[in-house]
Design an enzyme around this catalytic site. Structure first.
Site, PDB file in Angstrom:
ATOM      1  N   LYS A 266      41.458  -0.402  57.050  1.00  0.00           N
ATOM      2  CA  LYS A 266      42.738  -1.116  56.906  1.00  0.00           C
ATOM      3  C   LYS A 266      43.086  -1.949  58.146  1.00  0.00           C
ATOM      4  O   LYS A 266      43.829  -2.907  58.079  1.00  0.00           O
ATOM      5  CB  LYS A 266      43.876  -0.123  56.643  1.00  0.00           C
ATOM      6  CG  LYS A 266      44.056   0.907  57.751  1.00  0.00           C
ATOM      7  CD  LYS A 266      45.179   1.881  57.460  1.00  0.00           C
ATOM      8  CE  LYS A 266      44.801   2.977  56.508  1.00  0.00           C
ATOM      9  NZ  LYS A 266      43.815   3.972  56.988  1.00  0.00           N
TER      10      LYS A 266
ATOM     11  N   HIS B 151      47.163  12.683  61.803  1.00  0.00           N
ATOM     12  CA  HIS B 151      47.217  11.373  62.484  1.00  0.00           C
ATOM     13  C   HIS B 151      48.497  11.396  63.300  1.00  0.00           C
ATOM     14  O   HIS B 151      49.594  11.421  62.741  1.00  0.00           O
ATOM     15  CB  HIS B 151      47.237  10.235  61.458  1.00  0.00           C
ATOM     16  CG  HIS B 151      47.040   8.876  62.059  1.00  0.00           C
ATOM     17  ND1 HIS B 151      47.747   8.438  63.166  1.00  0.00           N
ATOM     18  CD2 HIS B 151      46.210   7.856  61.725  1.00  0.00           C
ATOM     19  CE1 HIS B 151      47.359   7.208  63.476  1.00  0.00           C
ATOM     20  NE2 HIS B 151      46.420   6.832  62.627  1.00  0.00           N
TER      21      HIS B 151
ATOM     22  N   GLU C  14      39.444   8.842  63.056  1.00  0.00           N
ATOM     23  CA  GLU C  14      39.600   7.623  62.247  1.00  0.00           C
ATOM     24  C   GLU C  14      40.186   6.480  63.073  1.00  0.00           C
ATOM     25  O   GLU C  14      41.255   5.953  62.751  1.00  0.00           O
ATOM     26  CB  GLU C  14      40.523   7.910  61.049  1.00  0.00           C
ATOM     27  CG  GLU C  14      40.034   9.006  60.128  1.00  0.00           C
ATOM     28  CD  GLU C  14      41.119   9.493  59.164  1.00  0.00           C
ATOM     29  OE1 GLU C  14      42.251   8.952  59.191  1.00  0.00           O
ATOM     30  OE2 GLU C  14      40.844  10.425  58.413  1.00  0.00           O
TER      31      GLU C  14
HETATM   32  C1  LIG Z   1      45.033   7.678  57.639  1.00  0.00           C
HETATM   33  C2  LIG Z   1      44.873   6.722  58.762  1.00  0.00           C
HETATM   34  N1  LIG Z   1      43.785   6.845  59.544  1.00  0.00           N
HETATM   35  C3  LIG Z   1      43.558   5.999  60.574  1.00  0.00           C
HETATM   36  C4  LIG Z   1      44.446   4.979  60.868  1.00  0.00           C
HETATM   37  C5  LIG Z   1      44.138   4.076  62.029  1.00  0.00           C
HETATM   38  O1  LIG Z   1      45.040   4.229  63.029  1.00  0.00           O
HETATM   39  P1  LIG Z   1      44.857   3.490  64.459  1.00  0.00           P
HETATM   40  O2  LIG Z   1      44.645   2.059  64.167  1.00  0.00           O
HETATM   41  O3  LIG Z   1      46.120   3.775  65.144  1.00  0.00           O
HETATM   42  O4  LIG Z   1      43.709   4.124  65.135  1.00  0.00           O
HETATM   43  C6  LIG Z   1      45.615   4.836  60.105  1.00  0.00           C
HETATM   44  C7  LIG Z   1      46.595   3.798  60.432  1.00  0.00           C
HETATM   45  O5  LIG Z   1      47.716   3.778  60.051  1.00  0.00           O
HETATM   46  C8  LIG Z   1      45.835   5.726  59.022  1.00  0.00           C
HETATM   47  O6  LIG Z   1      46.923   5.623  58.239  1.00  0.00           O
END
Ligand SMILES: Cc1ncc(COP(=O)(O)O)c(C=O)c1O
Length: 451
Positions: free
Chosen positions: A73, A202, A276
């Site tokens: 994402k 998270h 993640e």
């Molecule tokens: C389930 C999940 N994993 C990983 C991420 C990635 O987070 P970041 O970009 O802060 O590492 C997000 C971001 O919102 C998320 O919702």
């Protein structure tokens, strides 16, 4: 293909290829090469692949026990996914489309976690059809859904453990309480005969307090113990995202905290630990360049002192609906003039976006910038996270094209040393002017054509 063979590539392939640069990557000089072409007036990104490789290596050194599953994402552009796939890491996907994109690169389904605790039924069916077995949940409804559609899935219970100082705190929406709710949910899963294999959390995106990782890992330990009493044999801990995407912040500090917490709470090395990260991998690799479409001198009156100042207003070719959309969530992007005339005085300035919306303002306040004029270029560094993947084309302004570059060492790694080498015809070598022909028309111009 040898280097000479590259000459016979079609221009469309060259437009999409990553340019191999023999000297160390210097992004401003690449921006200058590109903007030298007078036909170039569209905004564009430079993506420095060497930076992504460097961050991958820094992570491995800082947290050797923690495998990474990149959060698609954050930036789902093809070049990013291809490079991370080549490096052999896994992927966190939130939907059928994200899973499809990752599988289309030849990634095996066991390198994917479907990390959306509230899955659409048709997406769950797609995960079953494509053998993506690992997924998260945080409610009884989700368990019932999985029992019906994909009973053999491997489930990870998402607990809530927030860093309240993070830019995006996620616990209000996702994650069960590890003491009050998790035991009940695990009992339901046991009664349904579902295969729960671990815990995830998270702590919040762009987290500021790394000690929260330690507390969240302790909370996960508690859930492991509860699960063991219910007959589950948990083998997976997923410590989520939240790592910095900032050149000035090193991953080492978080690494030390996470490593000590793992030693304390998860000394059994047969427990697999994954994460993640999103912004960590991509934010610093991307620089956005945009030209100035218009300039206006405006008189501003201070409401208290009634003093009047002349402010120079720049209207640039991107917006807070486009690449700079995270300004809506208080992200700050610093405009940098590409060619600075050191004799030019600094002037109070405001940078506005290209759409007709008055909230489309890129600098929050008046800032000091050297005097610039139309058709000159400014750039924004650290523009890779939550930009391309969430921007829209409001007012008809197209998504900027990506020009990707890599240094020689990175090219060698990606074409020969990584677990899943990339084909050499994805690269062009050297600084030939035709390799800088970007941002006009091309297959990458519109988001929907990325794949
Ligand atoms: C389930 C999940 N994993 C990983 C991420 C990635 O987070 P970041 O970009 O802060 O590492 C997000 C971001 O919102 C998320 O919702």
């Amino acid at each position: 293909m040898d280097l000479d063979g590259l000459d016979s590539q079609k221009q469309s392939e060259i437009d999409d290829a990553t340019q191999v640069i023999k000297s160390p990557i210097d992004v401003p000089s690449i921006l200058m090469e590109i903007t030298k072409n007078e036909e170039q007036d569209d905004p564009f990104y430079v993506c420095d692949i060497s930076d992504i490789i460097k961050r991958y290596e820094e992570w491995k050194a800082a947290m050797p026990r923690v495998a990474t599953y990149y959060a698609v994402k954050c930036n789902d552009s093809r070049i990013v996914l291809e490079v991370l796939a080549a490096l052999g890491i896994g992927f966190d996907c939130a939907s059928k489309e994200e899973i499809r994109k990752v599988l289309s690169l030849g990634v095996q389904p066991d390198r994917i976690i479907f990390a959306n605790p509230t899955k659409k039924i048709s997406h769950l069916k797609f995960a079953a059809e494509t053998a993506v077995t690992l997924m998260t949940f945080d409610s009884e409804v989700e368990l019932q859904k999985i029992k019906k559609v994909y009973p053999s899935a491997r489930l990870v219970i998402r607990i809530k453990y927030d860093d309240l100082s993070a830019r995006y705190v996620l616990g209000q929406k996702y994650g069960c309480d590890h003491v009050i709710e998790a035991p009940g949910l695990l009992r339901v899963a046991a009664s349904l005969g579902l295969n729960v294999v671990g815990v995830c959390f998270h702590i919040g995106s762009d987290s500021k307090d790394p000690l929260v990782f330690s507390k969240a890992i302790a909370a996960a330990r508690h859930v492991f113990d509860v699960a063991a009493n219910l007959g589950f044999k948990f083998k997976l801990l997923d410590i989520g995202g939240g790592y910095p995407g900032d050149k000035k912040k090193s991953i080492k500090e978080i690494g030390n905290i996470v490593n000590s917490a793992l030693e304390k709470y998860f000394p059994d090395l047969s427990v697999e630990v994954i994460s993640e990260p999103g912004r960590y991998y991509v934010n610093t690799a991307f620089t956005l360049a945009t030209s100035i479409n218009s300039v206006r001198e405006a008189v501003q009156t201070d409401p208290e002192t009634k003093d009047q100042t002349k402010v120079r207003m720049y209207y640039v070719d991107n917006s807070i609906y486009g690449a700079l959309i995270s300004i809506f969530c208080d992200e700050v992007y610093t405009p940098r003039p590409l060619e600075v005339d050191t004799t030019s005085p600094l002037r109070p300035s405001i940078v506005w976006g290209s759409t007709c919306d008055t909230c489309d303002k890129i600098t929050k306040d008046v800032v000091l910038l050297p005097e610039m004029n139309i058709s000159e270029w400014i750039f924004f560094e650290e523009a890779g996270a939550y930009t391309l993947s969430i921007s829209c084309e409001f007012n008809g302004f197209a998504t900027p094209k990506i020009h990707s570059v890599v240094d020689e060492e990175g090219w060698l790694k990606l074409t020969s040393q990584v677990p899943y080498p990339l084909s050499r015809d994805k690269f062009v070598i050297g600084n030939k002017p035709e390799y800088f022909r970007i941002g006009l028309t091309g297959p990458n111009k519109f988001k929907t054509n990325y794949f």
